[in-house]
Scaffold this motif. Structure first.
Motif, mmCIF file in Angstrom:
data_model
loop_
_atom_site.group_PDB
_atom_site.id
_atom_site.type_symbol
_atom_site.label_atom_id
_atom_site.label_comp_id
_atom_site.label_asym_id
_atom_site.label_seq_id
_atom_site.Cartn_x
_atom_site.Cartn_y
_atom_site.Cartn_z
ATOM 1 N N HIS A 80 35.299 34.360 35.191
ATOM 2 C CA HIS A 80 34.061 33.663 35.566
ATOM 3 C C HIS A 80 33.169 34.670 36.312
ATOM 4 C CE1 HIS A 80 36.447 29.658 35.428
ATOM 5 N NE2 HIS A 80 35.851 29.897 34.275
ATOM 6 N N GLU A 83 32.530 34.935 40.146
ATOM 7 C CA GLU A 83 33.775 35.077 40.895
ATOM 8 C C GLU A 83 34.371 36.482 40.735
ATOM 9 O OE1 GLU A 83 36.145 31.650 39.642
ATOM 10 O OE2 GLU A 83 34.262 30.605 39.281
ATOM 11 N N ARG A 125 28.708 31.893 35.374
ATOM 12 C CA ARG A 125 30.107 31.556 35.146
ATOM 13 C C ARG A 125 30.536 31.908 33.713
ATOM 14 N NH1 ARG A 125 33.806 27.922 37.300
ATOM 15 N NH2 ARG A 125 35.116 26.804 35.834
ATOM 16 N N HIS A 235 40.039 34.206 41.018
ATOM 17 C CA HIS A 235 38.871 33.312 40.971
ATOM 18 C C HIS A 235 38.452 32.951 42.396
ATOM 19 C CE1 HIS A 235 38.773 32.128 36.614
ATOM 20 N NE2 HIS A 235 39.918 32.789 36.683
ATOM 21 N N THR A 236 37.300 32.298 42.509
ATOM 22 C CA THR A 236 36.869 31.777 43.807
ATOM 23 C C THR A 236 36.319 30.365 43.647
ATOM 24 O OG1 THR A 236 34.571 32.544 43.617
ATOM 25 C CG2 THR A 236 36.121 34.082 44.620
HETATM 26 ZN ZN LIG Z 1 36.860 30.458 38.227
#
Ligand SMILES: [Zn+2]
Length: 379
Positions: A80, A83, A125, A235-236
């Protein structure tokens, strides 16, 4: 193979800059550090997409250790786009602090940097086709699953223009929809991904994305002899603001489940069986990169998870996702001040500026990498 080395000199002269805020800076730093550490690097140029300034985009890899390693740690950043900056920082910090010197001789490390380079460079994203890459690793030769519940969300996603009032309206309507459909049923539908609405969120595409095909090729080429692969996909946006949330896809009773419990702590892993962010269930994701890695390595046991660094509340993170969609499809002046303001608003919610938050990410990622390496070494 479409591989190239980085054109021109790296823009960074100071390798202390782990906290890059632009794709080009993160990339230059990753290559400089990897090559300086003696890793074998490869750069895969995107065939069509370019960056904001028209420059080419690349997925880069760095491999440490013996090429035929039986055990390998595989770490992905940038599935993404927004992130990516946390995952890239985690990867670069590990290289810069020379942790590769501590890895046992028979273990390999493969870092895949900026897997969705379009999203990373453009702060989105999704990929160049608005595909959520973590919903794209399915069998596209079979009919794509329908998700009618998701369809009910579509009209709500168009904000007009972002504002506090627009967000509040969205949240109110969303709550109403959840109550009429049932919170769990609705949330499962939202998380699962959808394959019918290319201009909405969670769109998994109708064919493999370039990044999907490339990842399968990279792992087949580099990890073909591996028996055990530990996977961390950074990820975040989900979980506690000062910690991590492990989204684990193994189930109790599988050997891989016991391994991740040993590596990362049983209570941390068990949380992901019964919760996701603020919800008390584990969503049924389809099309994760994890699944693509597993399919590409039928002779290996792939043990791993998406690991999230928490940022803001779920409402704030949802707002960022709405802004992403607006910037992508509805912003009247993508180069204007409004677009810049809302892009910064969105990025803050997925890559916060706070030095304390960023440094904490590095502490957490260092610890998780060490635990994974030690766990693999013990297998
Ligand atoms: Zn993510």
């Amino acid at each position: 193979m479409n591989t190239e080395t980085t054109p021109g000199a790296p823009r960074l002269l100071n390798d202390d800059i782990v906290f890059a805020d632009a794709y080009e800076d993160a990339r230059a730093s990753f290559l400089m550090l990897s090559e300086g550490a003696g890793a074998a690097t490869q750069s895969h140029r995107h065939p069509t997409a370019v960056g904001i300034d028209g420059a080419p985009l690349f997925v880069d890899t760095a491999y440490f250790g013996p090429r035929d390693a039986r055990k390998v740690l595989l770490s992905l950043s940038g599935v993404h786009g927004q992130e990516f900056y946390a995952g890239s920082a985690a990867q670069r910090r590990w290289i810069r602090s020379e942790r590769w010197r501590e890895v046992p001789d028979d273990l390999g490390i493969l870092f895949v940097h900026a897997l969705n380079p379009f999203g990373c460079a453009w702060f989105s994203r999704t990929t160049e086709n608005n595909v959520d890459l973590n919903r794209n690793f399915i069998d596209h030769t079979k009919p794509h699953q329908k998700n009618p519940t998701y369809g009910e969300l579509i009209p709500l996603l168009k904000l007009g223009a972002p504002s506090e009032k627009a967000f509040a309206d969205f949240e109110k309507k969303m709550k109403g929809l959840e109550e009429s459909i049932g919170v769990e049923k609705f949330r499962r539908a939202v998380m699962r991904g959808q394959y019918e609405h290319p201009e909405a969120t969670a769109y998994g595409g109708v064919k493999p994305e370039w990044s999907n095909t490339l990842l399968r090729r990279i792992v087949t080429e580099h990890l073909g002899t591996a028996q055990f692969v530990g996977l961390i996909d950074w990820h975040t946006g989900i979980g506690p603001t000062d910690g991590t949330f492990i989204v684990c896809f193994h189930n109790p009773g599988e050997p891989a489940f016991d391994h991740v419990c040993d590596w990362w702590g049983k209570s941390n892993v068990e949380k992901s069986l019964s919760s996701f962010g603020e919800f008390e269930f584990r969503p049924d994701f389809s099309g994760l990169a994890f699944q693509g890695v597993r399919e590409s390595l039928p002779n290996a046991e792939v043990i791993g998870a998406v690991i999230e660094f928490g940022t803001y509340s779920p409402e704030e993170v949802s707002r960022a996702i709405l802004v992403d969609l607006w910037l992508r499809f509805d912003c009247p002046d993508p180069a204007g001040e409004d677009a810049a303001y809302w892009c910064a608003y969105m990025m803050e919610r997925l890559w916060p500026q706070s030095p304390d938050w960023r440094n904490n990410c590095l502490r957490l990622s260092d610890d998780l990498y060490s635990r994974t390496v030690a766990g693999l070494a013990a297998l």
